[in-house]
Design an enzyme around this catalytic site. Structure first.
Site, PDB file in Angstrom:
ATOM      1  N   GLU A 300       0.805  -1.208   0.164  1.00 57.97           N
ATOM      2  CA  GLU A 300       0.065   0.074   0.075  1.00 57.97           C
ATOM      3  C   GLU A 300       0.905   1.072   0.153  1.00 57.97           C
ATOM      4  O   GLU A 300       0.605   2.316   0.742  1.00 57.97           O
ATOM      5  CB  GLU A 300      -0.921  -0.145   1.214  1.00 57.97           C
ATOM      6  CG  GLU A 300      -0.201  -0.040   2.487  1.00 57.97           C
ATOM      7  CD  GLU A 300       0.240  -1.281   3.051  1.00 57.97           C
ATOM      8  OE1 GLU A 300       0.431  -2.254   2.468  1.00 57.97           O
ATOM      9  OE2 GLU A 300       0.343  -1.492   4.332  1.00 57.97           O
ATOM     10  N   HIS A 324      -8.079  -3.981  -0.906  1.00 68.09           N
ATOM     11  CA  HIS A 324      -7.275  -4.216   0.487  1.00 68.09           C
ATOM     12  C   HIS A 324      -6.385  -3.236   0.361  1.00 68.09           C
ATOM     13  O   HIS A 324      -6.439  -2.541   1.354  1.00 68.09           O
ATOM     14  CB  HIS A 324      -6.586  -5.390   0.402  1.00 68.09           C
ATOM     15  CG  HIS A 324      -5.905  -5.804   1.488  1.00 68.09           C
ATOM     16  ND1 HIS A 324      -6.391  -6.338   2.675  1.00 68.09           N
ATOM     17  CD2 HIS A 324      -4.672  -5.326   1.630  1.00 68.09           C
ATOM     18  CE1 HIS A 324      -5.408  -6.343   3.559  1.00 68.09           C
ATOM     19  NE2 HIS A 324      -4.226  -5.783   3.140  1.00 68.09           N
ATOM     20  N   GLU A 325      -5.398  -3.168  -0.508  1.00 68.40           N
ATOM     21  CA  GLU A 325      -4.555  -1.957  -0.753  1.00 68.40           C
ATOM     22  C   GLU A 325      -5.128  -0.427  -0.806  1.00 68.40           C
ATOM     23  O   GLU A 325      -4.492   0.164   0.098  1.00 68.40           O
ATOM     24  CB  GLU A 325      -3.635  -1.886  -1.938  1.00 68.40           C
ATOM     25  CG  GLU A 325      -2.767  -3.417  -2.220  1.00 68.40           C
ATOM     26  CD  GLU A 325      -2.295  -4.205  -0.828  1.00 68.40           C
ATOM     27  OE1 GLU A 325      -1.778  -3.223   0.052  1.00 68.40           O
ATOM     28  OE2 GLU A 325      -2.244  -5.262  -0.545  1.00 68.40           O
ATOM     29  N   HIS A 328      -6.068   0.449   2.902  1.00 65.94           N
ATOM     30  CA  HIS A 328      -4.887   0.848   3.488  1.00 65.94           C
ATOM     31  C   HIS A 328      -4.578   2.494   3.352  1.00 65.94           C
ATOM     32  O   HIS A 328      -3.878   2.921   4.233  1.00 65.94           O
ATOM     33  CB  HIS A 328      -3.576   0.322   3.325  1.00 65.94           C
ATOM     34  CG  HIS A 328      -3.153  -1.173   3.905  1.00 65.94           C
ATOM     35  ND1 HIS A 328      -3.348  -1.345   5.052  1.00 65.94           N
ATOM     36  CD2 HIS A 328      -2.930  -2.270   3.325  1.00 65.94           C
ATOM     37  CE1 HIS A 328      -2.993  -2.622   5.343  1.00 65.94           C
ATOM     38  NE2 HIS A 328      -2.803  -3.324   4.333  1.00 65.94           N
ATOM     39  N   GLU A 347      -3.677  -4.539   9.485  1.00 64.18           N
ATOM     40  CA  GLU A 347      -4.408  -5.385   8.379  1.00 64.18           C
ATOM     41  C   GLU A 347      -5.546  -5.860   8.658  1.00 64.18           C
ATOM     42  O   GLU A 347      -6.289  -6.368   8.047  1.00 64.18           O
ATOM     43  CB  GLU A 347      -3.387  -6.579   8.381  1.00 64.18           C
ATOM     44  CG  GLU A 347      -1.927  -6.304   7.778  1.00 64.18           C
ATOM     45  CD  GLU A 347      -2.093  -5.672   6.227  1.00 64.18           C
ATOM     46  OE1 GLU A 347      -2.808  -5.947   5.713  1.00 64.18           O
ATOM     47  OE2 GLU A 347      -0.767  -5.232   5.908  1.00 64.18           O
ATOM     48  N   ASP A 405       8.420 -10.059  10.882  1.00 62.45           N
ATOM     49  CA  ASP A 405       7.837 -10.685  10.008  1.00 62.45           C
ATOM     50  C   ASP A 405       7.259 -11.983  10.590  1.00 62.45           C
ATOM     51  O   ASP A 405       5.999 -12.612  10.131  1.00 62.45           O
ATOM     52  CB  ASP A 405       8.918 -11.498   9.041  1.00 62.45           C
ATOM     53  CG  ASP A 405       8.593 -11.114   7.910  1.00 62.45           C
ATOM     54  OD1 ASP A 405       8.021  -9.986   7.581  1.00 62.45           O
ATOM     55  OD2 ASP A 405       9.245 -11.529   6.993  1.00 62.45           O
ATOM     56  N   TYR A 413      -4.695 -10.349   9.826  1.00 67.75           N
ATOM     57  CA  TYR A 413      -5.909  -9.929   8.702  1.00 67.75           C
ATOM     58  C   TYR A 413      -7.013 -10.512   9.225  1.00 67.75           C
ATOM     59  O   TYR A 413      -8.030  -9.712   9.408  1.00 67.75           O
ATOM     60  CB  TYR A 413      -5.427 -10.584   7.583  1.00 67.75           C
ATOM     61  CG  TYR A 413      -3.862 -10.115   6.891  1.00 67.75           C
ATOM     62  CD1 TYR A 413      -2.821 -10.587   7.451  1.00 67.75           C
ATOM     63  CD2 TYR A 413      -4.101  -9.335   5.839  1.00 67.75           C
ATOM     64  CE1 TYR A 413      -1.486  -9.887   6.728  1.00 67.75           C
ATOM     65  CE2 TYR A 413      -3.066  -8.767   5.165  1.00 67.75           C
ATOM     66  CZ  TYR A 413      -1.894  -9.086   5.793  1.00 67.75           C
ATOM     67  OH  TYR A 413      -0.557  -8.789   5.215  1.00 67.75           O
TER      68      TYR A 413
END
Ligand code: BES
Ligand code: ZN
Length: 635
Positions: A300, A324-325, A328, A347, A405, A413
């Site tokens: 994003e 989705h993006e 953001h 998310e 990560d 999400y």
């Protein structure tokens, strides 16, 4: 776990108070106070923003495709507490030649002790300077950057460079405070080889570039403060096509028409998002369709979402990824997780918002299908992190000492989205929508924490109604593992027939007896995921032949098929897997497939090893590092 005590002081307030208190009323307007809490300490940055913080970054960089480095200067505006003598920046594998003030006087600097994940602190003695100039070059293997040879591009003639900053990779090409809670405005002057075009996640002041001796110069400006992971660049043979008045697509010439067709509804989507949660605040919204090694579905980056070409299915069936993006632009880019422990605030909110955009664009049934697939993804994520009692199934995580990560799973999400959907259905959509819209306004251009969200929810949605808070179970949702009993599971009505068909097929009916001609991508994915992991070679061959699964260009369907085929040790799928894994580098597809192959012992391990040796050189570090760890790969 109980909600941590909220400390209602802010760095801004503290810094302002330390400064000229008598000028209170004439001081430049500051953002509204942010609730800073204990859990707003970013353990993934060396920065000490309470002493000195970066307010603005000005980059002047040249991209050298021969040596694969970017080099030049980063000029940083520093705001300091009165007694601060030094500023601490994040850096990783940077070659720093010197640091100066704007008059060129050298400032002492040192790289401190660091580690493999975080890089090293870069401490600069300020000597009163408010602006510092870091002269540096990135390393050829800088983790954020991928330098592609012409053969890795669509056009095959010119090289390509792109960056991926989230979560903590931008410190490998920009020496700044790389923490999502430390927002910075920025600008850039980028010099590239003359046949290439540079684009960035900012206003493009020179879309055509300006000639210089032997190169072209592009200038960019982002005057809003953003989290530094959102600074992004791509350089290649890029062209642009307009979609609507404030939307368009950048990509290589060979991809331009396909991309513009796939995303023809982009302008409408921006309007749909605005209709839900208020004005789009970033000016333009463009897409950049990257070469296939881009490690994510989408990223994003403000004003310019970076996208995998695997969303170009040819039938517009994967556009929820754009939703989705785009979402953001509110959740993530306007209101940003203060630390990666609260990644779900980015998310989870975005996945919820994405679904609302899809409902507005394509109706309730499509939205239900997407949400229902999301529910399965959530369950899978729970399994992957060790079951629903694992602490890694909490929304708020403690990632201290771990790679951020590790926390970037579908828990954030999908459990995040289910939580917000549960609030929505408990208080009613009208009330919830009004709240969420006001939330984006209240926290626009600010970092947010779980504790800050809870405090705001109490104040502005629940209004002190303790019974209602209990009914929702706010703290349980955020601070406890698993899914609370009140979770709203949106079910797609059409999936009942799909699950029926999957049963019939696994019971022995041939694929040709199933009329799948009208099935959507989501229904096809549901069907494949609903099949037992034990089918006969004849059944798999039937599926493959009837629906051309092994060669489909739809990434989601291809992935679902290959996961099924690998679990069944279906030999003919090995070639399809090899083709897929060498043709694109999206981590979400690549990593689980290698993991599935690896799990198949003496059948799968040699296949994985053979394919990985061939595919790895084409992957971005984000994908390569993940798969390296999983396969225990060594050079
Ligand atoms: N911001 C993420 C990508 C990301 C996550 C980058 C974690 C670095 C670390 C992006 O918005 C995203 O979630 N992309 C998804 C697609 C989405 C539809 C779930 C992806 O890449 O698959
Ligand atoms: Zn996302």
């Amino acid at each position: 776990m109980t909600l941590r005590k909220i400390v209602s002081t802010t760095l801004l307030a503290a810094l302002a108070a330390c400064g000229s208190a008598k000028n209170e009323n004439t001081a430049a307007p500051q953002a509204a106070p942010v609730l800073f809490t204990e859990d707003a300490k970013d353990t993934h940055s060396f920065a000490r923003p309470e002493e000195a913080r970066v307010r603005h970054v000005s980059l002047d960089l040249t991209t050298d495709f021969d040596t694969r480095v970017v080099q030049g200067t980063a000029t940083l505006d520093i705001e300091t507490a009165p007694d601060a003598k030094e500023v601490v920046l994040d850096s990783k594998s940077l070659n720093i030649s010197r640091v100066t003030d704007t008059e060129g006087r050298a400032l002492p600097f040192a790289l401190g002790k660091g580690d493999e994940v975080h890089g090293q602190p870069l401490t600069v003695q300020l000597g009163g300077a408010k602006k510092i100039v870091v002269h540096y070059a990135s390393a050829p293997g800088a983790a954020a950057l991928q330098w592609l040879s012409p053969s890795q591009t669509a056009g095959k003639k010119l090289p390509y460079l792109f960056s991926q900053g989230q979560a903590i990779l931008n410190r490998t090409w920009i020496p700044t405070q790389d923490s999502p809670g430390i927002r910075q405005s920025w600008d850039a002057t980028i010099t590239v080889p003359e046949e290439l075009t540079a684009v960035m996640s900012a206003e493009m002041l020179t879309p055509e570039g300006e000639e210089t001796d032997g190169g072209r110069v592009f200038r960019f400006k982002m005057d809003k403060p953003v989290a530094p992971y959102l600074i992004a660049i791509a350089v290649g043979d890029l062209t642009f096509k307009e979609i609507g008045p404030r939307t368009g697509v950048w990509t290589e010439p060979a991809m331009l028409e396909k991309s513009a067709w796939e995303f023809a509804d982009l302008e409408k989507m921006v309007s749909a998002a605005e209709g839900l949660y208020g004005p789009y605040r970033w000016g333009r919204y463009d897409l950049l369709v990257l070469p296939p090694s881009f490690p994510f579905g989408g990223m994003e980056n403000p004003r310019l979402t970076f996208l995998t070409p695997t969303v170009i299915a040819g039938d517009r069936s994967l556009v929820s990824l754009i939703a989705h993006e785009l979402a953001h632009s509110w959740s993530g880019n306007l209101v940003t997780n203060a630390t990666w422990d609260d990644f779900w605030l980015n998310e989870g909110f975005t996945t919820y918002f994405e679904n609302r955009i899809m409902e507005a664009m394509e109706g309730k049934e499509r939205a239900a299908m997407l949400a229902d697939l999301g529910w399965s993804d959530m369950e899978q994520a729970f399994t992957d992190v060790g079951g629903s009692r694992s602490k890694d199934t909490q929304l708020h995580l403690n990632l201290d000492g771990r790679d951020p990560d590790d926390g970037m799973t579908n828990v954030a999400y999908e459990k995040g989205a289910v939580f917000l959907r549960t609030i929505e259905q408990t208080v009613g959509r009208e009330k919830w929508d009004a709240y969420l819209k006001s939330y984006f306004d209240r926290f626009a251009f600010q970092p947010q924490t779980s504790a800050g969200f809870i405090a705001d929810l109490r104040k502005n949605l629940l209004g002190g109604d303790a019974a209602l808070e209990k009914k929702i179970g706010v703290e349980e949702w955020i601070y406890q593992p698993g899914v609370p009993a009140n979770a709203v599971h949106l079910k797609a009505a059409s999936f009942a027939a799909i699950d029926q068909a999957a049963k019939a097929f696994s019971g022995g009916q041939p694929a040709s007896s199933i009329d799948a001609s009208k099935w959507s991508t989501q229904e096809r994915v549901r069907f494949l995921n609903a099949l037992p992991r034990r089918l006969t070679p004849a059944q798999l061959a039937d599926l493959d032949a009837t629906w051309k699964l092994g060669s489909t260009g739809n990434g989601e369907i291809r992935f679902a098929w290959l996961m099924l085929a690998v679990a069944n040790r279906y030999d003919p799928a090995a070639a399809s897997a090899e083709q897929f894994l060498t043709a694109q580098g999206r981590r979400k597809f690549v990593s689980p497939l290698f993991e599935a192959l690896e799990k198949q012992g003496e059948w799968g391990k040699p296949i994985a090893a053979r394919i990985y040796a061939k595919a790895r050189p084409g992957y971005h570090s984000v994908t390569a590092v993940t798969v390296d760890k999983m396969l225990g790969w060594k050079a």
